[in-house]
Motif scaffolding. Sequence first.
Motif, PDB file in Angstrom:
ATOM      1  N   VAL A 236      18.343  48.202  26.880  1.00 53.77           N
ATOM      2  CA  VAL A 236      19.242  47.036  26.874  1.00 53.77           C
ATOM      3  C   VAL A 236      19.540  46.609  28.305  1.00 53.77           C
ATOM      4  CG1 VAL A 236      21.599  46.274  26.351  1.00 53.77           C
ATOM      5  CG2 VAL A 236      20.274  47.482  24.611  1.00 53.77           C
ATOM      6  N   LEU A 237      19.871  47.562  29.154  1.00 55.04           N
ATOM      7  CA  LEU A 237      20.176  47.252  30.548  1.00 55.04           C
ATOM      8  C   LEU A 237      18.959  46.664  31.257  1.00 55.04           C
ATOM      9  CD1 LEU A 237      22.500  47.274  32.516  1.00 55.04           C
ATOM     10  CD2 LEU A 237      21.936  49.645  33.087  1.00 55.04           C
ATOM     11  N   SER A 238      17.807  47.235  31.045  1.00 52.44           N
ATOM     12  CA  SER A 238      16.568  46.708  31.640  1.00 52.44           C
ATOM     13  C   SER A 238      16.306  45.277  31.186  1.00 52.44           C
ATOM     14  CB  SER A 238      15.376  47.593  31.279  1.00 52.44           C
ATOM     15  OG  SER A 238      15.499  48.860  31.873  1.00 52.44           O
ATOM     16  N   ARG A 239      16.540  45.008  29.925  1.00 57.18           N
ATOM     17  CA  ARG A 239      16.329  43.661  29.388  1.00 57.18           C
ATOM     18  C   ARG A 239      17.306  42.678  30.049  1.00 57.18           C
ATOM     19  NH1 ARG A 239      15.246  45.139  24.677  1.00 57.18           N
ATOM     20  NH2 ARG A 239      17.369  45.407  23.929  1.00 57.18           N
ATOM     21  N   LYS A 240      18.557  43.082  30.213  1.00 58.37           N
ATOM     22  CA  LYS A 240      19.531  42.209  30.878  1.00 58.37           C
ATOM     23  C   LYS A 240      19.098  41.909  32.310  1.00 58.37           C
ATOM     24  CE  LYS A 240      23.780  43.277  28.388  1.00 58.37           C
ATOM     25  NZ  LYS A 240      25.191  43.692  28.537  1.00 58.37           N
ATOM     26  N   ILE A 241      18.582  42.905  32.988  1.00 62.59           N
ATOM     27  CA  ILE A 241      18.121  42.721  34.366  1.00 62.59           C
ATOM     28  C   ILE A 241      16.914  41.780  34.387  1.00 62.59           C
ATOM     29  CG2 ILE A 241      17.102  43.882  36.368  1.00 62.59           C
ATOM     30  CD1 ILE A 241      18.728  46.435  35.350  1.00 62.59           C
ATOM     31  N   ARG A 242      15.950  42.044  33.523  1.00 59.78           N
ATOM     32  CA  ARG A 242      14.726  41.240  33.474  1.00 59.78           C
ATOM     33  C   ARG A 242      15.010  39.786  33.104  1.00 59.78           C
ATOM     34  NH1 ARG A 242      11.339  44.519  31.098  1.00 59.78           N
ATOM     35  NH2 ARG A 242      12.313  44.279  29.087  1.00 59.78           N
ATOM     36  N   ASP A 243      15.959  39.571  32.168  1.00 58.88           N
ATOM     37  CA  ASP A 243      16.242  38.221  31.675  1.00 58.88           C
ATOM     38  C   ASP A 243      17.262  37.470  32.531  1.00 58.88           C
ATOM     39  OD1 ASP A 243      14.486  38.832  29.647  1.00 58.88           O
ATOM     40  OD2 ASP A 243      16.041  39.152  28.127  1.00 58.88           O
ATOM     41  N   GLY A 244      17.886  38.145  33.476  1.00 61.47           N
ATOM     42  CA  GLY A 244      18.905  37.508  34.305  1.00 61.47           C
ATOM     43  C   GLY A 244      18.299  36.597  35.355  1.00 61.47           C
ATOM     44  N   GLU A 245      19.134  35.748  35.915  1.00 63.84           N
ATOM     45  CA  GLU A 245      18.688  34.826  36.964  1.00 63.84           C
ATOM     46  C   GLU A 245      18.412  35.557  38.273  1.00 63.84           C
ATOM     47  OE1 GLU A 245      19.809  31.054  37.337  1.00 63.84           O
ATOM     48  OE2 GLU A 245      19.835  30.755  35.179  1.00 63.84           O
ATOM     49  N   TRP A 246      19.236  36.568  38.564  1.00 61.70           N
ATOM     50  CA  TRP A 246      19.132  37.325  39.808  1.00 61.70           C
ATOM     51  C   TRP A 246      18.125  38.452  39.596  1.00 61.70           C
ATOM     52  CZ3 TRP A 246      20.046  42.261  41.661  1.00 61.70           C
ATOM     53  CH2 TRP A 246      20.227  42.394  43.042  1.00 61.70           C
ATOM     54  N   LYS A 247      17.085  38.495  40.404  1.00 61.48           N
ATOM     55  CA  LYS A 247      16.009  39.481  40.244  1.00 61.48           C
ATOM     56  C   LYS A 247      16.012  40.485  41.399  1.00 61.48           C
ATOM     57  CE  LYS A 247      14.138  37.153  36.787  1.00 61.48           C
ATOM     58  NZ  LYS A 247      14.610  37.444  35.476  1.00 61.48           N
ATOM     59  N   PRO A 248      16.228  41.762  41.099  1.00 58.59           N
ATOM     60  CA  PRO A 248      16.201  42.757  42.177  1.00 58.59           C
ATOM     61  C   PRO A 248      14.779  43.050  42.639  1.00 58.59           C
ATOM     62  CG  PRO A 248      16.479  43.846  40.064  1.00 58.59           C
ATOM     63  CD  PRO A 248      16.507  42.361  39.796  1.00 58.59           C
ATOM     64  N   GLU A 249      14.672  43.493  43.891  1.00 56.31           N
ATOM     65  CA  GLU A 249      13.388  43.931  44.419  1.00 56.31           C
ATOM     66  C   GLU A 249      13.328  45.451  44.503  1.00 56.31           C
ATOM     67  OE1 GLU A 249      11.956  41.235  47.783  1.00 56.31           O
ATOM     68  OE2 GLU A 249      14.100  40.734  47.584  1.00 56.31           O
ATOM     69  N   PHE A 250      14.499  46.087  44.519  1.00 57.16           N
ATOM     70  CA  PHE A 250      14.586  47.543  44.547  1.00 57.16           C
ATOM     71  C   PHE A 250      15.685  48.007  43.601  1.00 57.16           C
ATOM     72  CE2 PHE A 250      12.630  46.692  48.613  1.00 57.16           C
ATOM     73  CZ  PHE A 250      11.725  47.727  48.771  1.00 57.16           C
ATOM     74  N   ILE A 251      15.423  49.107  42.920  1.00 57.98           N
ATOM     75  CA  ILE A 251      16.429  49.809  42.136  1.00 57.98           C
ATOM     76  C   ILE A 251      16.907  50.964  43.010  1.00 57.98           C
ATOM     77  CG2 ILE A 251      16.881  51.146  40.042  1.00 57.98           C
ATOM     78  CD1 ILE A 251      16.151  48.156  39.531  1.00 57.98           C
ATOM     79  N   ILE A 252      18.224  51.134  43.110  1.00 56.28           N
ATOM     80  CA  ILE A 252      18.766  52.228  43.912  1.00 56.28           C
ATOM     81  C   ILE A 252      19.644  53.095  43.022  1.00 56.28           C
ATOM     82  CG2 ILE A 252      20.138  52.879  45.917  1.00 56.28           C
ATOM     83  CD1 ILE A 252      19.269  50.217  47.167  1.00 56.28           C
ATOM     84  N   GLY A 253      19.190  54.319  42.794  1.00 58.64           N
ATOM     85  CA  GLY A 253      19.950  55.263  41.982  1.00 58.64           C
ATOM     86  C   GLY A 253      21.059  55.888  42.807  1.00 58.64           C
ATOM     87  N   VAL A 254      22.261  55.914  42.230  1.00 57.20           N
ATOM     88  CA  VAL A 254      23.418  56.503  42.899  1.00 57.20           C
ATOM     89  C   VAL A 254      23.616  57.904  42.338  1.00 57.20           C
ATOM     90  CG1 VAL A 254      25.893  56.302  43.345  1.00 57.20           C
ATOM     91  CG2 VAL A 254      24.472  54.233  43.205  1.00 57.20           C
ATOM     92  N   GLY A 255      23.364  58.902  43.190  1.00 59.33           N
ATOM     93  CA  GLY A 255      23.446  60.292  42.749  1.00 59.33           C
ATOM     94  C   GLY A 255      24.873  60.778  42.631  1.00 59.33           C
ATOM     95  N   ARG A 256      25.024  61.571  41.633  1.00 57.02           N
ATOM     96  CA  ARG A 256      24.078  62.189  40.724  1.00 57.02           C
ATOM     97  C   ARG A 256      23.859  61.364  39.471  1.00 57.02           C
ATOM     98  NH1 ARG A 256      25.406  68.615  40.112  1.00 57.02           N
ATOM     99  NH2 ARG A 256      27.069  67.808  38.839  1.00 57.02           N
TER     100      ARG A 256
END
Length: 177
Positions: free
Chosen positions: A24-44
Amino acid sequence: MSHDAQPELHYLEYYEDFLAKVRVLSRKIRDGEWKPEFIIGVGRGGLVPAVYISHQLELPMLSIDHSSKVPGFADELLGKVAGMSAEGKRLLFVDDINDSGGTIEYIRQLLGDNGCDAQNLRFAVLINNTRSKAVAELYVDEIDRDEDKRWFVFPWESVGTREAIVDEARSVPERLG
């Protein structure tokens, strides 16, 4: 809540449920107007969902380890990331939950102090607290921490001992009521 009271642990350990939330989150990102170029995981907590989202969207992933407080793995890396955003790279930070907002607020502040272009920055979480002091632009589920006092235990945390999970929950008593 007294220090001896047991927090209400809510296990989110079913892989299928976690995977559904990530999709669901991936779909929201893909379908949104704002497109990221990098995903940054916040540990942990954000590392596991970030890996899945990175694969789902076929985007490169970077990671920072904010939770460890070990020099060289968080603030210094965030300084480098701020430079990427100042150069025009769009960065999507992923975490498991936006609860108090402390992590998001801290990261936004540090990035801003290092020249980050705020227009190139977004946060995505699986669970968003409407009472948080910080904004996560993308999320799957929403809670109101004034009413929902459950301590969410994500699949990667559920392998830990109950004692460790309870200790972590008690370390933030204001979230538990």
